[in-house]
Design a protein around this motif. Sequence first.
Motif, mmCIF file in Angstrom:
data_model
loop_
_atom_site.group_PDB
_atom_site.id
_atom_site.type_symbol
_atom_site.label_atom_id
_atom_site.label_comp_id
_atom_site.label_asym_id
_atom_site.label_seq_id
_atom_site.Cartn_x
_atom_site.Cartn_y
_atom_site.Cartn_z
ATOM 1 N N ARG A 42 -9.782 -33.237 5.490
ATOM 2 C CA ARG A 42 -11.017 -32.709 4.542
ATOM 3 C C ARG A 42 -11.979 -33.644 3.935
ATOM 4 O O ARG A 42 -12.990 -33.662 3.589
ATOM 5 N N ILE A 43 -11.155 -34.937 3.512
ATOM 6 C CA ILE A 43 -11.846 -36.094 2.926
ATOM 7 C C ILE A 43 -13.020 -36.502 3.635
ATOM 8 O O ILE A 43 -13.961 -36.599 3.283
ATOM 9 N N GLU A 44 -12.744 -36.532 5.033
ATOM 10 C CA GLU A 44 -13.681 -37.303 5.884
ATOM 11 C C GLU A 44 -14.946 -35.957 6.065
ATOM 12 O O GLU A 44 -15.942 -36.390 6.090
ATOM 13 N N VAL A 45 -14.493 -34.735 6.251
ATOM 14 C CA VAL A 45 -15.348 -33.531 6.122
ATOM 15 C C VAL A 45 -16.254 -33.554 4.969
ATOM 16 O O VAL A 45 -17.527 -33.325 5.173
ATOM 17 N N TRP A 46 -15.602 -33.613 3.822
ATOM 18 C CA TRP A 46 -16.421 -33.563 2.625
ATOM 19 C C TRP A 46 -17.514 -34.756 2.511
ATOM 20 O O TRP A 46 -18.648 -34.643 2.097
ATOM 21 N N ARG A 47 -17.036 -35.939 2.882
ATOM 22 C CA ARG A 47 -17.888 -37.031 3.015
ATOM 23 C C ARG A 47 -19.046 -36.867 3.823
ATOM 24 O O ARG A 47 -20.048 -37.171 3.464
ATOM 25 N N ARG A 48 -18.873 -36.522 4.965
ATOM 26 C CA ARG A 48 -19.922 -36.256 6.081
ATOM 27 C C ARG A 48 -20.692 -35.125 5.338
ATOM 28 O O ARG A 48 -21.936 -35.141 5.600
ATOM 29 N N ASN A 49 -20.581 -34.063 4.818
ATOM 30 C CA ASN A 49 -21.097 -32.963 4.449
ATOM 31 C C ASN A 49 -22.165 -33.623 3.243
ATOM 32 O O ASN A 49 -23.174 -33.147 3.116
ATOM 33 N N SER A 50 -21.701 -34.689 2.574
ATOM 34 C CA SER A 50 -22.772 -35.417 1.682
ATOM 35 C C SER A 50 -23.960 -36.097 2.009
ATOM 36 O O SER A 50 -24.778 -36.332 1.452
ATOM 37 N N GLN A 51 -23.732 -35.867 3.590
ATOM 38 C CA GLN A 51 -25.060 -36.555 4.128
ATOM 39 C C GLN A 51 -26.142 -35.479 4.623
ATOM 40 O O GLN A 51 -27.137 -35.591 5.067
ATOM 41 N N ASN A 52 -25.727 -34.124 4.417
ATOM 42 C CA ASN A 52 -26.615 -32.845 4.560
ATOM 43 C C ASN A 52 -27.906 -32.982 3.650
ATOM 44 O O ASN A 52 -27.736 -32.942 2.502
ATOM 45 N N PRO A 53 -29.113 -32.703 4.348
ATOM 46 C CA PRO A 53 -30.103 -32.399 3.460
ATOM 47 C C PRO A 53 -29.991 -31.483 2.314
ATOM 48 O O PRO A 53 -29.299 -30.312 2.583
ATOM 49 N N GLY A 54 -30.146 -31.757 1.013
ATOM 50 C CA GLY A 54 -30.231 -31.062 0.193
ATOM 51 C C GLY A 54 -28.794 -30.839 -0.440
ATOM 52 O O GLY A 54 -28.586 -30.062 -1.564
ATOM 53 N N PHE A 55 -27.897 -31.954 -0.258
ATOM 54 C CA PHE A 55 -26.632 -31.884 -0.740
ATOM 55 C C PHE A 55 -26.781 -32.077 -2.174
ATOM 56 O O PHE A 55 -27.372 -32.899 -2.637
ATOM 57 N N THR A 56 -25.751 -31.062 -2.937
ATOM 58 C CA THR A 56 -25.794 -31.215 -4.313
ATOM 59 C C THR A 56 -24.170 -31.126 -4.771
ATOM 60 O O THR A 56 -23.847 -30.149 -4.014
#
Length: 191
Positions: A42-56
Amino acid sequence: MMGSVSPIIRKLSIPEFTTNTPVLVDIYIAAMNYDKAIRDTRIEVWRRNSQNPGFTAVAALMDDQVVGVAYGFNGSPDHWWQHQLRRGLRQQGGPTEEEIHIIHNYFEVAEVHVQPGFQGHGIGRKLMHELLKDKQNTFAILSTPEVDDEANHAFSLYRSLGFTDLLRQFRFDGDQRPFAVLITALPLHDS
Ligand SMILES: CC(C)(COP(=O)(O)OP(=O)(O)OC[C@H]1O[C@@H](n2cnc3c(N)ncnc32)[C@H](O)[C@@H]1OP(=O)(O)O)[C@@H](O)C(=O)NCCC(=O)NCCS
């Protein structure tokens, strides 16, 4: 009994989010009562998600301790989640024109969790308001596990914020549990 509590609610920059992801994921694991074995993935997935456009991302802090987290990003046709959403809409005979409009401009609320012991005191509501404040997206969408009679904090919170049904009893690939996918127009109404 603790009444309304007054945490500091604030946005996290992407570096703050990625540095603190382990602590944030621990809140998620405790809140959802998940097995700690999922932590590293999950740590890996969450960090990857932070690269998504509009990440807040937003956090709730009490005495310098993080007690809540929420994050999301712009929905995208490149995301697995939107493919699942489209499948769900097709299964119920859609997407309708309104649903096509929705799919083109929504903010996905990926996670919102409050540390057990701090739940039910308005922190989730404050996190959602801060997360969705000033968004340019027309809609916000999230998913939550189905529970009998919608009897949990998550459903109560989302309903009170104006979220309505997009999909019910939906099964994401790879997860046996049924989910509700809920939607609201932005900005959030103030109740
Ligand atoms: C879902 C979750 C994030 C909501 O956060 P929360 O801080 O508990 O939510 P809130 O307190 O803002 O709102 C939830 C409930 O408190 C009530 N509430 C809101 N403000 C309140 C206040 N100031 N004082 C007392 N109660 C309040 C809401 O009406 C709602 O009603 P309920 O108690 O009948 O359920 C949190 O409960 C949680 O982490 N749950 C477990 C994990 C989870 O389900 N995550 C979401 C998965 S999609």
